[in-house]
Design a protein around this motif. Sequence first.
Motif, PDB file in Angstrom:
ATOM      1  N   TRP A 140       0.868  -1.183   0.000  1.00 37.59           N
ATOM      2  CA  TRP A 140       0.000   0.000   0.000  1.00 37.59           C
ATOM      3  C   TRP A 140       0.895   1.219   0.000  1.00 37.59           C
ATOM      4  O   TRP A 140       1.875   1.290   0.759  1.00 37.59           O
ATOM      5  CB  TRP A 140      -0.895  -0.027   1.232  1.00 37.59           C
ATOM      6  CG  TRP A 140      -1.816   1.151   1.409  1.00 37.59           C
ATOM      7  CD1 TRP A 140      -3.115   1.243   0.993  1.00 37.59           C
ATOM      8  CD2 TRP A 140      -1.527   2.398   2.075  1.00 37.59           C
ATOM      9  NE1 TRP A 140      -3.644   2.465   1.352  1.00 37.59           N
ATOM     10  CE2 TRP A 140      -2.692   3.197   2.009  1.00 37.59           C
ATOM     11  CE3 TRP A 140      -0.383   2.907   2.704  1.00 37.59           C
ATOM     12  CZ2 TRP A 140      -2.750   4.472   2.558  1.00 37.59           C
ATOM     13  CZ3 TRP A 140      -0.434   4.194   3.248  1.00 37.59           C
ATOM     14  CH2 TRP A 140      -1.612   4.955   3.169  1.00 37.59           C
ATOM     15  N   TRP A 141       0.589   2.188  -0.855  1.00 34.68           N
ATOM     16  CA  TRP A 141       1.417   3.389  -0.936  1.00 34.68           C
ATOM     17  C   TRP A 141       0.552   4.637  -1.082  1.00 34.68           C
ATOM     18  O   TRP A 141      -0.574   4.587  -1.560  1.00 34.68           O
ATOM     19  CB  TRP A 141       2.398   3.293  -2.103  1.00 34.68           C
ATOM     20  CG  TRP A 141       1.756   2.947  -3.423  1.00 34.68           C
ATOM     21  CD1 TRP A 141       1.551   1.710  -3.948  1.00 34.68           C
ATOM     22  CD2 TRP A 141       1.221   3.878  -4.391  1.00 34.68           C
ATOM     23  NE1 TRP A 141       0.919   1.799  -5.172  1.00 34.68           N
ATOM     24  CE2 TRP A 141       0.714   3.106  -5.470  1.00 34.68           C
ATOM     25  CE3 TRP A 141       1.131   5.268  -4.438  1.00 34.68           C
ATOM     26  CZ2 TRP A 141       0.122   3.694  -6.581  1.00 34.68           C
ATOM     27  CZ3 TRP A 141       0.538   5.856  -5.546  1.00 34.68           C
ATOM     28  CH2 TRP A 141       0.046   5.067  -6.606  1.00 34.68           C
ATOM     29  N   HIS A 142       1.118   5.740  -0.607  1.00 26.62           N
ATOM     30  CA  HIS A 142       0.428   7.031  -0.661  1.00 26.62           C
ATOM     31  C   HIS A 142       1.451   8.118  -0.926  1.00 26.62           C
ATOM     32  O   HIS A 142       2.429   8.258  -0.188  1.00 26.62           O
ATOM     33  CB  HIS A 142      -0.291   7.300   0.666  1.00 26.62           C
ATOM     34  CG  HIS A 142      -0.862   8.680   0.782  1.00 26.62           C
ATOM     35  ND1 HIS A 142      -2.003   9.085   0.116  1.00 26.62           N
ATOM     36  CD2 HIS A 142      -0.445   9.759   1.497  1.00 26.62           C
ATOM     37  CE1 HIS A 142      -2.259  10.346   0.403  1.00 26.62           C
ATOM     38  NE2 HIS A 142      -1.328  10.777   1.242  1.00 26.62           N
ATOM     39  N   HIS A 143       1.244   8.869  -2.014  1.00 23.16           N
ATOM     40  CA  HIS A 143       2.108  10.017  -2.312  1.00 23.16           C
ATOM     41  C   HIS A 143       1.735  11.160  -1.375  1.00 23.16           C
ATOM     42  O   HIS A 143       0.612  11.659  -1.401  1.00 23.16           O
ATOM     43  CB  HIS A 143       1.934  10.461  -3.762  1.00 23.16           C
ATOM     44  CG  HIS A 143       2.779   9.706  -4.734  1.00 23.16           C
ATOM     45  ND1 HIS A 143       4.141   9.889  -4.836  1.00 23.16           N
ATOM     46  CD2 HIS A 143       2.458   8.755  -5.641  1.00 23.16           C
ATOM     47  CE1 HIS A 143       4.625   9.095  -5.769  1.00 23.16           C
ATOM     48  NE2 HIS A 143       3.629   8.389  -6.276  1.00 23.16           N
ATOM     49  N   LEU A 144       2.671  11.591  -0.553  1.00 34.07           N
ATOM     50  CA  LEU A 144       2.390  12.612   0.447  1.00 34.07           C
ATOM     51  C   LEU A 144       2.047  13.958  -0.181  1.00 34.07           C
ATOM     52  O   LEU A 144       1.284  14.741   0.400  1.00 34.07           O
ATOM     53  CB  LEU A 144       3.586  12.767   1.380  1.00 34.07           C
ATOM     54  CG  LEU A 144       3.886  11.559   2.266  1.00 34.07           C
ATOM     55  CD1 LEU A 144       5.227  11.727   2.951  1.00 34.07           C
ATOM     56  CD2 LEU A 144       2.781  11.355   3.289  1.00 34.07           C
ATOM     57  N   ASP A 145       2.592  14.264  -1.341  1.00 33.10           N
ATOM     58  CA  ASP A 145       2.389  15.576  -1.945  1.00 33.10           C
ATOM     59  C   ASP A 145       1.248  15.608  -2.952  1.00 33.10           C
ATOM     60  O   ASP A 145       0.551  16.620  -3.077  1.00 33.10           O
ATOM     61  CB  ASP A 145       3.687  16.052  -2.610  1.00 33.10           C
ATOM     62  CG  ASP A 145       4.817  16.198  -1.610  1.00 33.10           C
ATOM     63  OD1 ASP A 145       4.542  16.589  -0.460  1.00 33.10           O
ATOM     64  OD2 ASP A 145       5.978  15.914  -1.972  1.00 33.10           O
ATOM     65  N   THR A 146       1.026  14.516  -3.676  1.00 30.51           N
ATOM     66  CA  THR A 146      -0.040  14.497  -4.678  1.00 30.51           C
ATOM     67  C   THR A 146      -1.329  13.888  -4.149  1.00 30.51           C
ATOM     68  O   THR A 146      -2.404  14.119  -4.724  1.00 30.51           O
ATOM     69  CB  THR A 146       0.396  13.706  -5.919  1.00 30.51           C
ATOM     70  OG1 THR A 146       0.496  12.310  -5.591  1.00 30.51           O
ATOM     71  CG2 THR A 146       1.737  14.215  -6.443  1.00 30.51           C
ATOM     72  N   GLY A 147      -1.250  13.077  -3.092  1.00 31.57           N
ATOM     73  CA  GLY A 147      -2.425  12.417  -2.551  1.00 31.57           C
ATOM     74  C   GLY A 147      -2.781  11.120  -3.241  1.00 31.57           C
ATOM     75  O   GLY A 147      -3.717  10.427  -2.816  1.00 31.57           O
ATOM     76  N   ALA A 148      -2.066  10.740  -4.309  1.00 30.45           N
ATOM     77  CA  ALA A 148      -2.344   9.483  -5.001  1.00 30.45           C
ATOM     78  C   ALA A 148      -2.075   8.306  -4.066  1.00 30.45           C
ATOM     79  O   ALA A 148      -1.105   8.308  -3.304  1.00 30.45           O
ATOM     80  CB  ALA A 148      -1.491   9.372  -6.258  1.00 30.45           C
ATOM     81  N   THR A 149      -2.945   7.299  -4.153  1.00 23.25           N
ATOM     82  CA  THR A 149      -2.844   6.127  -3.285  1.00 23.25           C
ATOM     83  C   THR A 149      -3.076   4.875  -4.120  1.00 23.25           C
ATOM     84  O   THR A 149      -3.897   4.896  -5.048  1.00 23.25           O
ATOM     85  CB  THR A 149      -3.875   6.197  -2.146  1.00 23.25           C
ATOM     86  OG1 THR A 149      -3.693   7.417  -1.429  1.00 23.25           O
ATOM     87  CG2 THR A 149      -3.715   5.035  -1.184  1.00 23.25           C
ATOM     88  N   GLY A 150      -2.374   3.796  -3.818  1.00 25.88           N
ATOM     89  CA  GLY A 150      -2.565   2.575  -4.581  1.00 25.88           C
ATOM     90  C   GLY A 150      -2.185   1.333  -3.807  1.00 25.88           C
ATOM     91  O   GLY A 150      -1.632   1.404  -2.702  1.00 25.88           O
ATOM     92  N   ARG A 151      -2.505   0.180  -4.384  1.00 30.80           N
ATOM     93  CA  ARG A 151      -2.160  -1.123  -3.828  1.00 30.80           C
ATOM     94  C   ARG A 151      -1.586  -2.009  -4.926  1.00 30.80           C
ATOM     95  O   ARG A 151      -1.947  -1.891  -6.091  1.00 30.80           O
ATOM     96  CB  ARG A 151      -3.388  -1.793  -3.202  1.00 30.80           C
ATOM     97  CG  ARG A 151      -3.661  -1.319  -1.790  1.00 30.80           C
ATOM     98  CD  ARG A 151      -4.980  -1.813  -1.242  1.00 30.80           C
ATOM     99  NE  ARG A 151      -5.068  -3.258  -1.092  1.00 30.80           N
ATOM    100  CZ  ARG A 151      -5.960  -3.872  -0.301  1.00 30.80           C
ATOM    101  NH1 ARG A 151      -6.806  -3.137   0.437  1.00 30.80           N
ATOM    102  NH2 ARG A 151      -6.026  -5.182  -0.224  1.00 30.80           N
ATOM    103  N   LEU A 152      -0.708  -2.918  -4.518  1.00 29.20           N
ATOM    104  CA  LEU A 152      -0.003  -3.784  -5.448  1.00 29.20           C
ATOM    105  C   LEU A 152       0.184  -5.139  -4.791  1.00 29.20           C
ATOM    106  O   LEU A 152       0.696  -5.224  -3.671  1.00 29.20           O
ATOM    107  CB  LEU A 152       1.358  -3.159  -5.794  1.00 29.20           C
ATOM    108  CG  LEU A 152       2.158  -3.707  -6.955  1.00 29.20           C
ATOM    109  CD1 LEU A 152       1.387  -3.565  -8.258  1.00 29.20           C
ATOM    110  CD2 LEU A 152       3.483  -2.960  -7.054  1.00 29.20           C
TER     111      LEU A 152
END
Length: 425
Positions: A280-292
């Motif tokens: 699980w990841w979250h870009h702190l500056d863009t707000g994009a979030t995803g799972r892999l």
Amino acid sequence: MPHPVSPDAAPPPRLLVSDHVAGRISLLDLPDGAERAEVNHRHLSEHAGFLALPGDLVACVDERAGELLILDPYGPDAGRRLVRRRVPVAVPAEHLAADPEGRLLAVTTGLGRNEEAWTGLLTAVDLAAPDGAVAVRVRGRTGEPGVTVLGGPSPLVVLRHREPGELLAHRHGELMSSAPSCPRAEPVRRIALPDDDGHGDAHDPLTGRVFAAAGSGVHRVRRHGDGLTTESPLPWSADGRSGGRGYYLRLDPVRRMLWSCVRGGSGDPGRWPEWSNDAWWHHLDTGATGRLELGPGLVFRLAVSARHIAYTRIHPDGDELVLLSAPREAGARPDVCARLPLPAMTGAPRPGGTPWDGVQRRAVAASPGAGLIAVSRGGHGEVHVFDADRRAQVTTLAVPTPLDDGGHLALVTPGDGAHTDPVGR
């Protein structure tokens, strides 16, 4: 004997290898494994882990002695001891964190080898007090609290509690001025959390945000003036994948991302080989979030290197190091770029039994300033070193103790900026 280092040569990456069962910490050059220093009778708090500090220093807690150790991995090159400073703290240590300057620290206490929480002691530390390093112990709630230390004109110690779930904020300066005999410390702010299962903490010094992992998502608060303000939580669901939750959070200072592993499946620990695991990841500056998807089995902690994120996966069908490419470009998404096999461990977790108690495990470490990844082989006294850029194993290092329970590792590169993740790992 330690190998001499030319004064004109760039210092190599260094690996701290802790066998917290045997009570030994080794300092090794990478990739050749030459031992630069070692200390004995030091039992690292594996749960609190290693904490990177400015100046290429590393902090950890000696669980048996009840001391915070400040380690100087490049000190032996200049004739200094590996252990630069020792400060008494309350144990069993649960979590360890520092403010962004690396001066103010906090250590929480947990269960240790006990069935239930028996101490609520919190230790506040000032490494640069006028008369030398000073530590103060106060009493709060029992449990297994996470901790972060926010900087600013009035630094805050933020505790993450569960049962009931809440965040408690203390002014570090007020903790340091507490009376002797472990008085009760009252927080200056309480923030209720909707979950009683919090596990996993991170702190972004750039924005002053604190992140707390729980079943319903990643809860967020942000430094606002002299206090804290709440923000909407981040969901675990992403990319059409739902279910499960993360128990670990880690800041990636290279790409300014937040990482975890979302575990799904049965709550029965004996069925761990069936657990699903997603990065699980979250870009702190863009707000994009995803799972892999990572694959089934036991996945927990992760490591951040210059160009990759590394997870280890344990499974009866074979263990592996999973490498994710994590590009810096805005909008870019990580992907699984390599799955590298790891040799089996005698005493590894078995189906039907707990994957944590009385079994061998693995530790993983990397530096945000280098491409090397180190993975321990619990019970065998071995550390496997990989070059993530080449996606290949470089060498296997042997240490003189078994590394039961997997030991614990920290990989250090001069000026790597690891201290910008100010939570012990």
